[in-house]
Design a protein around this motif. Structure first.
Motif, PDB file in Angstrom:
ATOM      1  N   MET A 103       0.842  -1.193   0.000  1.00 14.17           N
ATOM      2  CA  MET A 103       0.000   0.000   0.000  1.00 14.17           C
ATOM      3  C   MET A 103       0.879   1.244   0.000  1.00 14.17           C
ATOM      4  O   MET A 103       1.776   1.373   0.828  1.00 14.17           O
ATOM      5  CB  MET A 103      -0.922  -0.006   1.230  1.00 14.17           C
ATOM      6  CG  MET A 103      -1.885   1.166   1.279  1.00 14.17           C
ATOM      7  SD  MET A 103      -2.953   1.134   2.747  1.00 14.17           S
ATOM      8  CE  MET A 103      -3.973  -0.288   2.375  1.00 14.17           C
ATOM      9  N   THR A 104       0.632   2.141  -0.942  1.00 16.77           N
ATOM     10  CA  THR A 104       1.406   3.373  -1.033  1.00 16.77           C
ATOM     11  C   THR A 104       1.056   4.302   0.125  1.00 16.77           C
ATOM     12  O   THR A 104      -0.104   4.582   0.383  1.00 16.77           O
ATOM     13  CB  THR A 104       1.119   4.089  -2.366  1.00 16.77           C
ATOM     14  OG1 THR A 104       1.439   3.199  -3.448  1.00 16.77           O
ATOM     15  CG2 THR A 104       1.946   5.354  -2.493  1.00 16.77           C
ATOM     16  N   TYR A 120      -9.406   5.439  -1.834  1.00 18.17           N
ATOM     17  CA  TYR A 120      -8.778   4.935  -3.054  1.00 18.17           C
ATOM     18  C   TYR A 120      -7.585   4.014  -2.771  1.00 18.17           C
ATOM     19  O   TYR A 120      -6.803   3.713  -3.665  1.00 18.17           O
ATOM     20  CB  TYR A 120      -8.341   6.101  -3.942  1.00 18.17           C
ATOM     21  CG  TYR A 120      -9.489   6.683  -4.745  1.00 18.17           C
ATOM     22  CD1 TYR A 120      -9.800   6.176  -6.003  1.00 18.17           C
ATOM     23  CD2 TYR A 120     -10.263   7.711  -4.235  1.00 18.17           C
ATOM     24  CE1 TYR A 120     -10.856   6.706  -6.739  1.00 18.17           C
ATOM     25  CE2 TYR A 120     -11.325   8.244  -4.961  1.00 18.17           C
ATOM     26  CZ  TYR A 120     -11.618   7.728  -6.209  1.00 18.17           C
ATOM     27  OH  TYR A 120     -12.661   8.240  -6.934  1.00 18.17           O
ATOM     28  N   GLY A 121      -7.451   3.586  -1.529  1.00 20.78           N
ATOM     29  CA  GLY A 121      -6.475   2.553  -1.211  1.00 20.78           C
ATOM     30  C   GLY A 121      -5.114   3.032  -0.763  1.00 20.78           C
ATOM     31  O   GLY A 121      -4.176   2.232  -0.663  1.00 20.78           O
ATOM     32  N   TYR A 122      -4.974   4.321  -0.468  1.00 21.34           N
ATOM     33  CA  TYR A 122      -3.698   4.834   0.022  1.00 21.34           C
ATOM     34  C   TYR A 122      -3.671   4.814   1.546  1.00 21.34           C
ATOM     35  O   TYR A 122      -4.697   5.039   2.197  1.00 21.34           O
ATOM     36  CB  TYR A 122      -3.459   6.266  -0.453  1.00 21.34           C
ATOM     37  CG  TYR A 122      -3.253   6.392  -1.945  1.00 21.34           C
ATOM     38  CD1 TYR A 122      -1.987   6.258  -2.506  1.00 21.34           C
ATOM     39  CD2 TYR A 122      -4.327   6.647  -2.794  1.00 21.34           C
ATOM     40  CE1 TYR A 122      -1.799   6.366  -3.880  1.00 21.34           C
ATOM     41  CE2 TYR A 122      -4.146   6.752  -4.168  1.00 21.34           C
ATOM     42  CZ  TYR A 122      -2.883   6.611  -4.696  1.00 21.34           C
ATOM     43  OH  TYR A 122      -2.702   6.714  -6.056  1.00 21.34           O
ATOM     44  N   ALA A 170      -4.279  10.956 -10.438  1.00 22.73           N
ATOM     45  CA  ALA A 170      -3.440  10.574 -11.581  1.00 22.73           C
ATOM     46  C   ALA A 170      -1.972  10.889 -11.299  1.00 22.73           C
ATOM     47  O   ALA A 170      -1.073  10.098 -11.628  1.00 22.73           O
ATOM     48  CB  ALA A 170      -3.907  11.302 -12.835  1.00 22.73           C
ATOM     49  N   ARG A 171      -1.734  12.026 -10.678  1.00 17.92           N
ATOM     50  CA  ARG A 171      -0.343  12.394 -10.365  1.00 17.92           C
ATOM     51  C   ARG A 171       0.228  11.495  -9.280  1.00 17.92           C
ATOM     52  O   ARG A 171       1.417  11.167  -9.295  1.00 17.92           O
ATOM     53  CB  ARG A 171      -0.273  13.875  -9.973  1.00 17.92           C
ATOM     54  CG  ARG A 171      -0.550  14.803 -11.165  1.00 17.92           C
ATOM     55  CD  ARG A 171      -0.557  16.250 -10.736  1.00 17.92           C
ATOM     56  NE  ARG A 171      -0.968  17.134 -11.810  1.00 17.92           N
ATOM     57  CZ  ARG A 171      -0.135  17.901 -12.532  1.00 17.92           C
ATOM     58  NH1 ARG A 171       1.165  17.846 -12.319  1.00 17.92           N
ATOM     59  NH2 ARG A 171      -0.611  18.706 -13.472  1.00 17.92           N
ATOM     60  N   LEU A 172      -0.606  11.100  -8.334  1.00 16.61           N
ATOM     61  CA  LEU A 172      -0.156  10.154  -7.313  1.00 16.61           C
ATOM     62  C   LEU A 172       0.198   8.804  -7.937  1.00 16.61           C
ATOM     63  O   LEU A 172       1.204   8.183  -7.569  1.00 16.61           O
ATOM     64  CB  LEU A 172      -1.238   9.970  -6.245  1.00 16.61           C
ATOM     65  CG  LEU A 172      -1.414  11.123  -5.256  1.00 16.61           C
ATOM     66  CD1 LEU A 172      -2.671  10.904  -4.416  1.00 16.61           C
ATOM     67  CD2 LEU A 172      -0.195  11.258  -4.352  1.00 16.61           C
ATOM     68  N   ARG A 173      -0.634   8.345  -8.870  1.00 22.21           N
ATOM     69  CA  ARG A 173      -0.331   7.073  -9.529  1.00 22.21           C
ATOM     70  C   ARG A 173       0.988   7.155 -10.301  1.00 22.21           C
ATOM     71  O   ARG A 173       1.790   6.218 -10.283  1.00 22.21           O
ATOM     72  CB  ARG A 173      -1.475   6.687 -10.471  1.00 22.21           C
ATOM     73  CG  ARG A 173      -2.747   6.264  -9.756  1.00 22.21           C
ATOM     74  CD  ARG A 173      -3.732   5.609 -10.707  1.00 22.21           C
ATOM     75  NE  ARG A 173      -4.211   6.508 -11.756  1.00 22.21           N
ATOM     76  CZ  ARG A 173      -5.295   7.287 -11.624  1.00 22.21           C
ATOM     77  NH1 ARG A 173      -5.991   7.270 -10.501  1.00 22.21           N
ATOM     78  NH2 ARG A 173      -5.678   8.056 -12.633  1.00 22.21           N
TER      79      ARG A 173
END
Length: 224
Positions: free
Chosen positions: A1-2, A24-26, A110-113
């Motif tokens: 997990m980020t 969103y899973g962070y 999107a930038r985090l991904r």
């Protein structure tokens, strides 16, 4: 997990980002000012920092400079400052990306991904094999003469820093910053104690180290 550290002094925005990122899973950690953010980077070792520039105690650009003193964590600036010079200053200080407020959640995600992909591509967990032991950094497994050796989490942090740059000197201060954070930047005794433990566990002759070598007054290096 980020793991993401979000730094902003606006409580409503901070809470909204925390809720959405977790949805969103962070894994999300928050801080409301620069000093708290620096402590959180040292304690939690986030994969990404989302940082507002307008903090109540330290300017965000200064926070970036201090982080870059000991960490290469990806930093995404999230700021209401739209001026080109503000962007230049933040990027020159070491920021990896710059998003202006107001922003869309989809854009930030999107930038985090993208940052997570870059971080993942840069991380290499090597397997080091010497004549006396093997270190599998990814599996957190050390084997000496056929038997498994237990290293503590702190010992693994030191090993990670040294084996990432085989044959190269890593300064005492850099190791202290990387492993314990800025509050311990001058506590060289920590390093002496932990390096002595590592040598007892891994070196064939701890009194005359072959692999974890001291450069007197400067730092340490790993000679494979």
């Amino acid at each position: 997990m980020t793991r993401v550290l979000v730094v902003d002094d606006e409580p409503q925005l901070l809470r909204a980002l925390e809720i959405n990122l977790r949805a969103y899973g962070y894994a999300c950690v928050t801080a409301v000012d620069g000093e708290t953010a620096l402590a959180a980077v040292a304690e939690h070792h986030p994969d990404i920092v989302v940082l507002d520039l307008g903090l109540p105690d330290l300017d965000g650009v200064e926070v970036i400079r201090r982080i870059r003193g000991w960490s290469q964590v990806h930093v995404i600036v999230l700021s209401a400052r739209h001026g080109s010079q503000d962007k230049v200053d933040a990027l020159d200080a070491g920021a990896d990306d710059y998003v202006t407020k107001p922003f869309g959640l989809d854009e930030l995600l999107a930038r985090l991904r993208a940052a997570a992909r870059r971080a993942g591509s840069e991380v290499s967990a090597p397997v080091i094999t010497t004549g006396h032991f093997t270190l599998d950094a990814g599996a957190r497994r050390a084997v000496r003469e056929g038997g498994e050796v237990r290293l503590t989490p702190t010992e693994w942090k030191i090993v990670d820093r040294l084996i990432a740059r085989p044959g190269q000197l890593v300064s005492q201060q850099q190791l202290l910053l990387d492993v314990w954070g800025p509050a311990y930047a001058k506590d060289v005794q920590y390093l002496r104690v932990y390096l002595a433990q590592l040598r007892k566990k891994l070196e064939p002759d701890p009194a005359h180290p072959r692999y974890f070598v001291t450069e007197s007054g400067m730092g340490y290096r790993f000679d494979p």
